[in-house]
Design a protein around this motif. Sequence first.
Motif, PDB file in Angstrom:
ATOM      1  N   ASP A  52       0.847  -1.190   0.000  1.00 35.09           N
ATOM      2  CA  ASP A  52       0.000   0.000   0.000  1.00 35.09           C
ATOM      3  C   ASP A  52       0.887   1.245   0.000  1.00 35.09           C
ATOM      4  N   LEU A  53       0.762   2.065  -1.038  1.00 36.84           N
ATOM      5  CA  LEU A  53       1.590   3.270  -1.130  1.00 36.84           C
ATOM      6  C   LEU A  53       1.315   4.257  -0.005  1.00 36.84           C
ATOM      7  N   ASN A 107       8.057 -10.224  -7.231  1.00 36.57           N
ATOM      8  CA  ASN A 107       7.205  -9.171  -7.772  1.00 36.57           C
ATOM      9  C   ASN A 107       5.993  -8.983  -6.869  1.00 36.57           C
ATOM     10  N   LEU A 108       5.671  -7.739  -6.556  1.00 35.73           N
ATOM     11  CA  LEU A 108       4.545  -7.433  -5.675  1.00 35.73           C
ATOM     12  C   LEU A 108       3.643  -6.382  -6.315  1.00 35.73           C
ATOM     13  N   PRO A 109       2.326  -6.622  -6.312  1.00 31.74           N
ATOM     14  CA  PRO A 109       1.414  -5.572  -6.759  1.00 31.74           C
ATOM     15  C   PRO A 109       1.455  -4.391  -5.788  1.00 31.74           C
ATOM     16  N   VAL A 110       1.272  -3.203  -6.307  1.00 29.29           N
ATOM     17  CA  VAL A 110       1.271  -1.994  -5.483  1.00 29.29           C
ATOM     18  C   VAL A 110      -0.044  -1.257  -5.724  1.00 29.29           C
ATOM     19  N   TYR A 111      -0.743  -0.946  -4.635  1.00 28.23           N
ATOM     20  CA  TYR A 111      -2.001  -0.212  -4.770  1.00 28.23           C
ATOM     21  C   TYR A 111      -1.927   1.075  -3.956  1.00 28.23           C
ATOM     22  N   ASP A 112      -2.861   1.958  -4.223  1.00 30.51           N
ATOM     23  CA  ASP A 112      -2.863   3.267  -3.574  1.00 30.51           C
ATOM     24  C   ASP A 112      -4.124   3.407  -2.742  1.00 30.51           C
ATOM     25  N   GLY A 113      -4.052   2.965  -1.494  1.00 29.42           N
ATOM     26  CA  GLY A 113      -5.178   3.082  -0.576  1.00 29.42           C
ATOM     27  C   GLY A 113      -6.173   1.948  -0.687  1.00 29.42           C
ATOM     28  N   ASP A 114      -6.737   1.724  -1.845  1.00 31.64           N
ATOM     29  CA  ASP A 114      -7.751   0.688  -2.062  1.00 31.64           C
ATOM     30  C   ASP A 114      -7.084  -0.532  -2.719  1.00 31.64           C
ATOM     31  N   PRO A 115      -7.196  -1.738  -2.138  1.00 30.77           N
ATOM     32  CA  PRO A 115      -6.568  -2.932  -2.736  1.00 30.77           C
ATOM     33  C   PRO A 115      -7.031  -3.195  -4.161  1.00 30.77           C
ATOM     34  N   GLY A 122       0.476  -0.594 -10.212  1.00 31.74           N
ATOM     35  CA  GLY A 122       1.676  -1.125 -10.855  1.00 31.74           C
ATOM     36  C   GLY A 122       2.208  -2.347 -10.145  1.00 31.74           C
ATOM     37  N   ILE A 123       3.280  -2.914 -10.731  1.00 31.87           N
ATOM     38  CA  ILE A 123       3.953  -4.082 -10.180  1.00 31.87           C
ATOM     39  C   ILE A 123       5.386  -3.697  -9.842  1.00 31.87           C
ATOM     40  N   LEU A 124       5.802  -4.020  -8.619  1.00 35.47           N
ATOM     41  CA  LEU A 124       7.143  -3.684  -8.164  1.00 35.47           C
ATOM     42  C   LEU A 124       8.052  -4.904  -8.248  1.00 35.47           C
ATOM     43  N   HIS A 125       9.151  -4.765  -8.981  1.00 37.14           N
ATOM     44  CA  HIS A 125      10.193  -5.781  -8.991  1.00 37.14           C
ATOM     45  C   HIS A 125      11.212  -5.373  -7.936  1.00 37.14           C
ATOM     46  N   GLN A 126      11.344  -6.159  -6.890  1.00 39.16           N
ATOM     47  CA  GLN A 126      12.120  -5.741  -5.719  1.00 39.16           C
ATOM     48  C   GLN A 126      13.574  -5.419  -6.049  1.00 39.16           C
ATOM     49  N   ASP A 134       3.780  -1.205 -15.491  1.00 35.12           N
ATOM     50  CA  ASP A 134       2.327  -1.235 -15.683  1.00 35.12           C
ATOM     51  C   ASP A 134       1.772  -2.627 -15.360  1.00 35.12           C
ATOM     52  N   PRO A 135       0.656  -2.665 -14.678  1.00 33.84           N
ATOM     53  CA  PRO A 135       0.047  -3.970 -14.369  1.00 33.84           C
ATOM     54  C   PRO A 135      -0.498  -4.635 -15.638  1.00 33.84           C
ATOM     55  N   TYR A 136      -0.507  -5.959 -15.629  1.00 29.83           N
ATOM     56  CA  TYR A 136      -0.981  -6.747 -16.766  1.00 29.83           C
ATOM     57  C   TYR A 136      -2.270  -7.445 -16.336  1.00 29.83           C
ATOM     58  N   PHE A 137      -3.378  -7.089 -16.968  1.00 31.08           N
ATOM     59  CA  PHE A 137      -4.686  -7.600 -16.554  1.00 31.08           C
ATOM     60  C   PHE A 137      -5.136  -8.742 -17.469  1.00 31.08           C
ATOM     61  N   ILE A 138      -5.796  -9.730 -16.850  1.00 32.51           N
ATOM     62  CA  ILE A 138      -6.227 -10.932 -17.566  1.00 32.51           C
ATOM     63  C   ILE A 138      -7.701 -11.185 -17.267  1.00 32.51           C
TER      64      ILE A 138
END
Length: 430
Positions: free
Chosen positions: A230-231, A249-257, A262-266, A289-293
């Motif tokens: 959570d940013l 790799n971890l997803p990153v969200y801003d307040g709301d899950p 985006g995706i963070l590569h550590q 950028d996140p990749y949506f499926i």
Amino acid sequence: MDSGSAGLGMEDIPLSAQFWTLAVLLVCSGFFSMAETAMMASNRHRLRHLAREGNAGAALAVKLLGTTDKLLGVILLGNTLVNAVAAMVTGHIALTLFGEEKWALEAGAVFITFCLLIFSEITPKVIGATHPDWLTQRISFILAPMLRIAYPLIWTVNLLVTGLLKLLHLQPKPGHQELRLSTEELRILVLESVHGIPSQHRAILLNLFDLEDITVEDIMQPRGSVEAIDLQASLEDIRQQLATSYHTNLPVYDGDPGNVIGILHQRRLLSHVLGGEWNHDTLRQQLTDPYFIPAGTHIYSQLQFFQENRQRLGLVVDEYGEIQGLITLEDIIEEIIGKFTTGLPGVDNELRWQTDNTVLVEGGKPLRELNRSLGLDLPLEGPKTLNGLILEYFQDIPEAGISAKIGGVVMEVVQTQDKAVKIVRLSRPK
């Protein structure tokens, strides 16, 4: 010279020679019967494989089987001629032994029928059906020259047969001789190849057959069990999370899950963290950028998409664009070859029945994994996780201690938390 001395009739042949002739005819008839059964029962895939390896008998057999009408023509022609001559010889033997008695020919007919049935039909056909591939590779060397010798007659007979089939509207369609196996037929072949394929290889092949029927929703990590950053959290909390995370790799969200930005590569952030010069803006700059499926994407197609787009991780979304979970390339590979990683380091996550025939399971476990690991048959048409299955059954969040029998399995809710079933005790079905 009278007509009786012009040639040698059957009555002039010694009785012993007639019996020997009949025996040879029965053997020839048996050969044709065995050849017909062996050629038709042979494994054409195995013959093609042997032919590619240089086996001359297998190559000749494949060539003969490519013209089944001519092959059957020469076999049945030979068998019919031999049986007709055998019946004629039997009649002469009966007349020689019993004279002009009325029942002589009837007795001969019964005798030859019995001999043909035992020695020329049932026994050779059983042998042909028992060892088809071995026999086919050797019989072909006899049938091939016979076909060349009798080709004009076979061609004439087949021409008449083709005309009759057209008259009856039963002519075979082009390509009818090609062996086309469906997915289910291939699955049965793999299941029955107990001694030909190692069990691990057989399991992988069976999993491959399921790829077209399984969607990313079936094997994804549910949204509630996905680790994300959570940013809006403090830098110290984010630092602690990065230090204890075992994901690259971890997803990153801003307040709301549900608001993944985006995706963070550590590894990209590692130098900044070690240098102590980083903040929320630094972290945001390292995101990709996140990749949506779409949730209904088949995993076979998704495997190709990962390869084409050079991605290893994607967020699964429903028809409304809401994030449902996360899937990685490793998840798809494990669906094919089986589990090869564990969760938290040092923790045994293998599912297996205990000595009391029970097992404690996390509510977020996928039903497919439970079926595969524990040998269960839980329904897969609706919810994808054990928690979802239990919530659908009760239509409410059950309290700890409540039990139910779902899909033939007794389930006891051990712990609930945050509006979800966390721990369940499963009892092994009898």
